[in-house]
Design a protein around this motif. Sequence first.
Motif, PDB file in Angstrom:
ATOM      1  N   MET A   1      14.190  22.428  -5.427  1.00  0.00           N
ATOM      2  CA  MET A   1      14.496  21.059  -5.025  1.00  0.00           C
ATOM      3  C   MET A   1      13.256  20.415  -4.393  1.00  0.00           C
ATOM      4  O   MET A   1      12.569  21.030  -3.579  1.00  0.00           O
ATOM      5  N   ASN A   2      12.978  19.169  -4.783  1.00  0.00           N
ATOM      6  CA  ASN A   2      11.848  18.438  -4.212  1.00  0.00           C
ATOM      7  C   ASN A   2      12.327  17.539  -3.071  1.00  0.00           C
ATOM      8  O   ASN A   2      13.288  16.796  -3.225  1.00  0.00           O
ATOM      9  N   VAL A   3      11.636  17.620  -1.934  1.00  0.00           N
ATOM     10  CA  VAL A   3      11.988  16.798  -0.778  1.00  0.00           C
ATOM     11  C   VAL A   3      11.351  15.413  -0.886  1.00  0.00           C
ATOM     12  O   VAL A   3      11.937  14.418  -0.485  1.00  0.00           O
ATOM     13  N   ILE A   4      10.133  15.362  -1.418  1.00  0.00           N
ATOM     14  CA  ILE A   4       9.453  14.078  -1.625  1.00  0.00           C
ATOM     15  C   ILE A   4       9.081  13.947  -3.098  1.00  0.00           C
ATOM     16  O   ILE A   4       8.492  14.866  -3.681  1.00  0.00           O
ATOM     17  N   GLU A   5       9.434  12.826  -3.682  1.00  0.00           N
ATOM     18  CA  GLU A   5       9.059  12.529  -5.068  1.00  0.00           C
ATOM     19  C   GLU A   5       8.566  11.090  -5.146  1.00  0.00           C
ATOM     20  O   GLU A   5       9.212  10.179  -4.618  1.00  0.00           O
ATOM     21  N   THR A   6       7.414  10.897  -5.784  1.00  0.00           N
ATOM     22  CA  THR A   6       6.917   9.542  -6.008  1.00  0.00           C
ATOM     23  C   THR A   6       6.829   9.304  -7.507  1.00  0.00           C
ATOM     24  O   THR A   6       6.570  10.232  -8.283  1.00  0.00           O
ATOM     25  N   TYR A   7       7.045   8.063  -7.905  1.00  0.00           N
ATOM     26  CA  TYR A   7       7.048   7.709  -9.322  1.00  0.00           C
ATOM     27  C   TYR A   7       6.110   6.527  -9.543  1.00  0.00           C
ATOM     28  O   TYR A   7       6.407   5.406  -9.130  1.00  0.00           O
ATOM     29  N   ASN A   8       4.961   6.810 -10.156  1.00  0.00           N
ATOM     30  CA  ASN A   8       3.970   5.768 -10.461  1.00  0.00           C
ATOM     31  C   ASN A   8       3.655   4.895  -9.238  1.00  0.00           C
ATOM     32  O   ASN A   8       3.513   3.666  -9.353  1.00  0.00           O
ATOM     33  N   LEU A   9       3.541   5.525  -8.101  1.00  0.00           N
ATOM     34  CA  LEU A   9       3.283   4.802  -6.857  1.00  0.00           C
ATOM     35  C   LEU A   9       1.879   4.194  -6.897  1.00  0.00           C
ATOM     36  O   LEU A   9       0.888   4.890  -7.171  1.00  0.00           O
ATOM     37  N   THR A  10       1.805   2.895  -6.639  1.00  0.00           N
ATOM     38  CA  THR A  10       0.540   2.158  -6.740  1.00  0.00           C
ATOM     39  C   THR A  10       0.388   1.225  -5.550  1.00  0.00           C
ATOM     40  O   THR A  10       1.350   0.583  -5.132  1.00  0.00           O
ATOM     41  N   LYS A  11      -0.834   1.183  -5.016  1.00  0.00           N
ATOM     42  CA  LYS A  11      -1.144   0.244  -3.935  1.00  0.00           C
ATOM     43  C   LYS A  11      -2.459  -0.467  -4.246  1.00  0.00           C
ATOM     44  O   LYS A  11      -3.505   0.175  -4.392  1.00  0.00           O
ATOM     45  N   ARG A  12      -2.377  -1.796  -4.351  1.00  0.00           N
ATOM     46  CA  ARG A  12      -3.570  -2.605  -4.601  1.00  0.00           C
ATOM     47  C   ARG A  12      -3.838  -3.526  -3.416  1.00  0.00           C
ATOM     48  O   ARG A  12      -2.908  -4.058  -2.818  1.00  0.00           O
ATOM     49  N   TYR A  13      -5.107  -3.704  -3.117  1.00  0.00           N
ATOM     50  CA  TYR A  13      -5.555  -4.689  -2.143  1.00  0.00           C
ATOM     51  C   TYR A  13      -6.468  -5.655  -2.891  1.00  0.00           C
ATOM     52  O   TYR A  13      -7.626  -5.329  -3.158  1.00  0.00           O
ATOM     53  N   LYS A  14      -5.909  -6.796  -3.305  1.00  0.00           N
ATOM     54  CA  LYS A  14      -6.644  -7.775  -4.114  1.00  0.00           C
ATOM     55  C   LYS A  14      -7.200  -7.078  -5.368  1.00  0.00           C
ATOM     56  O   LYS A  14      -6.445  -6.626  -6.195  1.00  0.00           O
ATOM     57  N   ASP A  15      -8.534  -6.922  -5.462  1.00  0.00           N
ATOM     58  CA  ASP A  15      -9.128  -6.335  -6.673  1.00  0.00           C
ATOM     59  C   ASP A  15      -9.317  -4.822  -6.574  1.00  0.00           C
ATOM     60  O   ASP A  15      -9.800  -4.192  -7.517  1.00  0.00           O
ATOM     61  N   PHE A  16      -8.954  -4.249  -5.424  1.00  0.00           N
ATOM     62  CA  PHE A  16      -9.169  -2.813  -5.221  1.00  0.00           C
ATOM     63  C   PHE A  16      -7.851  -2.053  -5.319  1.00  0.00           C
ATOM     64  O   PHE A  16      -6.867  -2.411  -4.671  1.00  0.00           O
ATOM     65  N   THR A  17      -7.837  -0.998  -6.138  1.00  0.00           N
ATOM     66  CA  THR A  17      -6.647  -0.147  -6.269  1.00  0.00           C
ATOM     67  C   THR A  17      -6.865   1.122  -5.455  1.00  0.00           C
ATOM     68  O   THR A  17      -7.690   1.965  -5.812  1.00  0.00           O
ATOM     69  N   ALA A  18      -6.133   1.253  -4.358  1.00  0.00           N
ATOM     70  CA  ALA A  18      -6.287   2.414  -3.469  1.00  0.00           C
ATOM     71  C   ALA A  18      -5.529   3.628  -3.993  1.00  0.00           C
ATOM     72  O   ALA A  18      -5.973   4.767  -3.853  1.00  0.00           O
ATOM     73  N   VAL A  19      -4.346   3.388  -4.587  1.00  0.00           N
ATOM     74  CA  VAL A  19      -3.519   4.453  -5.162  1.00  0.00           C
ATOM     75  C   VAL A  19      -3.025   3.962  -6.520  1.00  0.00           C
ATOM     76  O   VAL A  19      -2.551   2.833  -6.639  1.00  0.00           O
TER      77      VAL A  19
END
Length: 251
Positions: A1-19
């Motif tokens: 069993m997975n306790v944490i699962e992320t699905y295509n998690l993305t974080k952008r700051y204007k023109d910069f993609t951090a994740v």
Amino acid sequence: MNVIETYNLTKRYKDFTAVSNLSLSIPKGTVYGFLGPNGAGKSTTMKMLLGLTRQTEGEFMVDGKTYPKERMQILKEIGSFIEAPAFYGNLSGEENLDIIRRILGLPRSSVDDAFELAGLTQHKKRLARKYSLGMKQRLGLAGALIGRPPILILDEPTNGLDPVGIHEIRTLIRSLPEKYNCTVLVSSHLLSEVELMADEVGILNHGRLLFEGPLEELRRDAASRGYTSDNLEETFLRMIEEDNERSEGKI
């Protein structure tokens, strides 16, 4: 069993993609080492899991609960240590932790329990401003451990510690799942450190996941790529170097 699962998690700051399109699977009861050079997106990912910053795209689940719908229930299950912990210097370590205890509605005994877990009991009456850097790191860890949450998110918890302090914190983290059945997500930029305490690792670079799985699988992956599989730190550095070259169009 997975306790944490992320699905295509993305974080952008204007023109910069951090994740970028990050999909993690963190099994219950494990120490999961989250690896990557400085600026790889580790802290940003952890902040998204804690609701400290909102994802641009994608979603995640913590212990079967979805964010943001069940944000408060998620936060009640997580103890966290993100970046350098901040404390009230004019209060003792014990008084600082008591503030956290009252916010969380925990019994008074939880403060002493957290100090004991972090190996800081003899210093709990000392003013926080008189703590050494190592003691402040331990106090931050005690704050994460208070109430014995089932999930811990620890961002570079050994930063600034001397070799003895690093060994003690590493041993403590390694023991936590067995001690009280929790799951630990711990970040570092040093595979040699994570190798001594993690069951599984995720390797991040430029916000992208390069590898996820048990350390033994990383060794097999290294051998298949022609890397030196008996030196995982070298494997890690080669993976990062190749990814950087790929990003720059050199390979």
